[in-house]
Design a protein around this motif. Sequence first.
Motif, short mmCIF file in Angstrom:
data_model
loop_
_atom_site.label_atom_id
_atom_site.label_comp_id
_atom_site.label_asym_id
_atom_site.label_seq_id
_atom_site.Cartn_x
_atom_site.Cartn_y
_atom_site.Cartn_z
N ARG A 183 11.94 -5.81 -19.82
CA ARG A 183 10.47 -6.51 -19.45
C ARG A 183 10.15 -6.82 -20.33
O ARG A 183 9.28 -7.75 -20.19
CB ARG A 183 9.96 -5.58 -18.65
N ASP A 184 10.56 -6.25 -21.17
CA ASP A 184 9.09 -7.50 -22.87
C ASP A 184 10.63 -7.68 -23.50
O ASP A 184 9.76 -8.21 -24.52
CB ASP A 184 9.03 -6.01 -23.49
N LEU A 185 11.08 -7.96 -23.17
CA LEU A 185 12.12 -9.06 -24.20
C LEU A 185 11.65 -10.64 -23.23
O LEU A 185 11.62 -10.63 -22.47
CB LEU A 185 14.02 -9.00 -23.97
N PRO A 186 12.41 -11.45 -24.15
CA PRO A 186 12.44 -12.90 -23.73
C PRO A 186 12.90 -13.06 -22.96
O PRO A 186 14.93 -12.91 -22.57
CB PRO A 186 12.53 -13.53 -24.61
N PRO A 187 13.01 -14.39 -21.59
CA PRO A 187 14.57 -13.95 -20.77
C PRO A 187 15.94 -14.16 -22.05
O PRO A 187 15.75 -15.12 -22.69
CB PRO A 187 13.56 -15.58 -20.19
N LEU A 205 22.78 -8.28 -14.79
CA LEU A 205 23.51 -9.01 -14.26
C LEU A 205 22.23 -9.59 -13.63
O LEU A 205 21.76 -11.00 -13.32
CB LEU A 205 23.51 -8.29 -12.81
N TRP A 206 20.72 -8.95 -13.53
CA TRP A 206 19.65 -10.00 -13.13
C TRP A 206 19.43 -11.03 -14.14
O TRP A 206 19.18 -11.85 -13.89
CB TRP A 206 18.50 -8.81 -13.04
N GLN A 207 19.76 -10.19 -15.59
CA GLN A 207 18.77 -11.14 -16.34
C GLN A 207 19.55 -12.34 -16.89
O GLN A 207 19.06 -13.77 -17.20
CB GLN A 207 18.34 -10.51 -17.93
N ALA A 208 21.01 -12.63 -16.32
CA ALA A 208 22.18 -13.35 -16.33
C ALA A 208 21.57 -14.16 -15.68
O ALA A 208 22.64 -15.25 -16.05
CB ALA A 208 23.06 -13.22 -17.38
#
Length: 245
Positions: A183-187, A205-208
């Motif tokens: 949550r505290d990382l860039p996209p 999986l969500w982030q990709a």
Amino acid sequence: MSSVPILSAVPVAALVPRHVAIIMDGNGRWAKKRFLPRFAGHKAGVEAVRKVTRAARAMGIEALTLYAFSSENWRRPAEEVSDLMGLLRHFIRSDIDELARENVRLRVIGDYHSFSADLVAMVDDAIARTASNTGPILAIALNYGAQAELVIAARRLAERAARGELDPATIDSDAIEAELDTRDLPPLDLMIRTSGEQRLSNFLLWQAAYAELLFVDTLWPDFDAAALGDAIAAFGTRQRRYGGL
């Protein structure tokens, strides 16, 4: 998705992704090709981590997330798991001073509290030592699985809704992202997998969802600054439409 030809070029600063994730695959095959034990491959893989993390900082990448130990890796032989834990201890002892000195913020995603108490204490101390740093983020995925991450996020939202703290109708993608380990990382902009395999293996999986995916044949111990530069150059050629034209 097929392997993408890698371009030999120096990445243009404006095209450097903010957040890169790497599935570090191929340590065992690297060792097997050299008639060495698997531990030798993992040890060489740690050296590759050092090279790539330093190169990422030099290139201006804001966040680098490395898949070091998945929740499925517990299925490996006990001796190999023990070797991996030993290498993690060694990496923390030998590299935390450099990370702190270089203003790097160390983050861990995944349930590393399942590790032995002494290793958990080492990880906690390393995170605390770099918590006030303001430079690039090095995120290490330890005992991480993306499906478990999503289950935990859903459970937390459900518990808040059950307590009357949250209207289920207001749950959206932002609400889910706020519960994820990242949550505290860039996209996530770019995900790289080494060794020629072409799957995500339960990683981010969500982030990709809209990340660029790059599969390279290079085995992880042979992946270095030049290979990362080639990957960034390839990223710079992609047209990111996010569903638009």
